[in-house]
Write an enzyme that holds these catalytic residues in place. Sequence first.
Site, PDB file in Angstrom:
ATOM      1  N   ILE A  18      34.247  35.684  45.215  1.00 43.62           N
ATOM      2  CA  ILE A  18      34.912  34.964  46.304  1.00 43.62           C
ATOM      3  C   ILE A  18      34.762  35.693  47.632  1.00 43.62           C
ATOM      4  O   ILE A  18      34.782  35.064  48.687  1.00 43.62           O
ATOM      5  CB  ILE A  18      36.397  34.692  45.991  1.00 43.62           C
ATOM      6  CG1 ILE A  18      37.170  35.982  45.732  1.00 43.62           C
ATOM      7  CG2 ILE A  18      36.531  33.725  44.820  1.00 43.62           C
ATOM      8  CD1 ILE A  18      38.659  35.779  45.565  1.00 43.62           C
ATOM      9  N   TYR A 168      46.967  45.117  35.962  1.00 41.94           N
ATOM     10  CA  TYR A 168      46.423  44.109  36.877  1.00 41.94           C
ATOM     11  C   TYR A 168      47.551  43.284  37.495  1.00 41.94           C
ATOM     12  O   TYR A 168      47.563  43.042  38.711  1.00 41.94           O
ATOM     13  CB  TYR A 168      45.459  43.199  36.121  1.00 41.94           C
ATOM     14  CG  TYR A 168      44.805  42.159  37.005  1.00 41.94           C
ATOM     15  CD1 TYR A 168      43.872  42.517  37.966  1.00 41.94           C
ATOM     16  CD2 TYR A 168      45.135  40.809  36.875  1.00 41.94           C
ATOM     17  CE1 TYR A 168      43.278  41.566  38.784  1.00 41.94           C
ATOM     18  CE2 TYR A 168      44.550  39.850  37.680  1.00 41.94           C
ATOM     19  CZ  TYR A 168      43.625  40.233  38.640  1.00 41.94           C
ATOM     20  OH  TYR A 168      43.043  39.290  39.451  1.00 41.94           O
ATOM     21  N   LYS A 172      48.481  42.954  41.579  1.00 39.11           N
ATOM     22  CA  LYS A 172      48.419  41.695  42.310  1.00 39.11           C
ATOM     23  C   LYS A 172      49.800  41.253  42.817  1.00 39.11           C
ATOM     24  O   LYS A 172      49.909  40.635  43.873  1.00 39.11           O
ATOM     25  CB  LYS A 172      47.781  40.610  41.446  1.00 39.11           C
ATOM     26  CG  LYS A 172      46.272  40.787  41.292  1.00 39.11           C
ATOM     27  CD  LYS A 172      45.587  40.800  42.661  1.00 39.11           C
ATOM     28  CE  LYS A 172      44.095  40.917  42.596  1.00 39.11           C
ATOM     29  NZ  LYS A 172      43.449  40.898  43.914  1.00 39.11           N
ATOM     30  N   THR A 205      34.208  34.795  38.631  1.00 39.82           N
ATOM     31  CA  THR A 205      33.678  35.857  39.476  1.00 39.82           C
ATOM     32  C   THR A 205      33.345  37.085  38.652  1.00 39.82           C
ATOM     33  O   THR A 205      33.724  37.209  37.481  1.00 39.82           O
ATOM     34  CB  THR A 205      34.685  36.260  40.570  1.00 39.82           C
ATOM     35  OG1 THR A 205      35.768  36.967  39.952  1.00 39.82           O
ATOM     36  CG2 THR A 205      35.215  35.058  41.321  1.00 39.82           C
TER      37      THR A 205
END
Length: 299
Positions: A18, A168, A172, A205
């Site tokens: 992205i 993770y 985030k 991705t």
Amino acid sequence: MPSQAGRCAVVTGATSGIGYEAALALAGAGAEIILAARDAAKSERAMASIRRRHPGARLAFQPLDTARLASVRAFGERWQSEGRPIDILLLNAGIATVPNREATEDGFERQLGTNYLGHFALTGLLLPFVRQDAASRIVEVASLAHRPGRIHFDDLQLARSYGPQRAYRQSKLAMLMFGLELDRRLKAAGSPIRSVPAHPGAARTDVFRRGDRAGPVQRLAGHAIFSVIGQSAAQGALPLLFAATAPEAEGGAYYGPDGIWELKGHPTRADIAAHARDKGTAERLWSVSEALTGIRCAV
């Protein structure tokens, strides 16, 4: 997208996924793009690819590894020496689901260091150069993973309780809370700059498919699942681009895809988990981040 002619966008992790798609679109709209990335060779290939689509694109590579504070500081020092204004700061670089706990050279859990702490420090160093204008944006790339995430202040580096997804999700959630808190502070200071976090949904991705820290199980699972429920990297970049350029994008709002469960679709307001709105936690995270990085993010 409005014309971006005359504007400068710094995009971290712009060599693939992205980040690359956002850089490609912004370059096509006329912006000058600074590809802030670790790998010079990959950056050259990315710039060549963008120029094939947009021959007149204005592009430059600047080395940046958000997992290394020395690299972040060096980037900030180079920028300070040039004193150039920034119109868009797109904080996108990241890794996911590192199978076993790793520490950066600064002693940070690698996902927290790469995805969040490096970007917090970078923002602190570059914020004085972000143009004081309502069109100026700082975009923090968060994730649907923020919802089950928690900030583990008692074990922030997860030395006692590491898990790939646990790490993770924390990183985030931290990015989203940072984006919301930054906008609150910008508004309180009377700044017109907007901090606008966004997420790409389930975008296909490299962060899962062939990230250099993801294990084989994570890569295979990420590829299989995202091939079924996800969307392309180009589509996943749309909420980031909306946050970065749309006049109607609101500071302190959160944008993501409009499809079921926000997995894919076109940009719209995204849901923010209640714990991500906790101001006390955000303020504590901010203070801890300044102490850990040694860089003050002064608004």
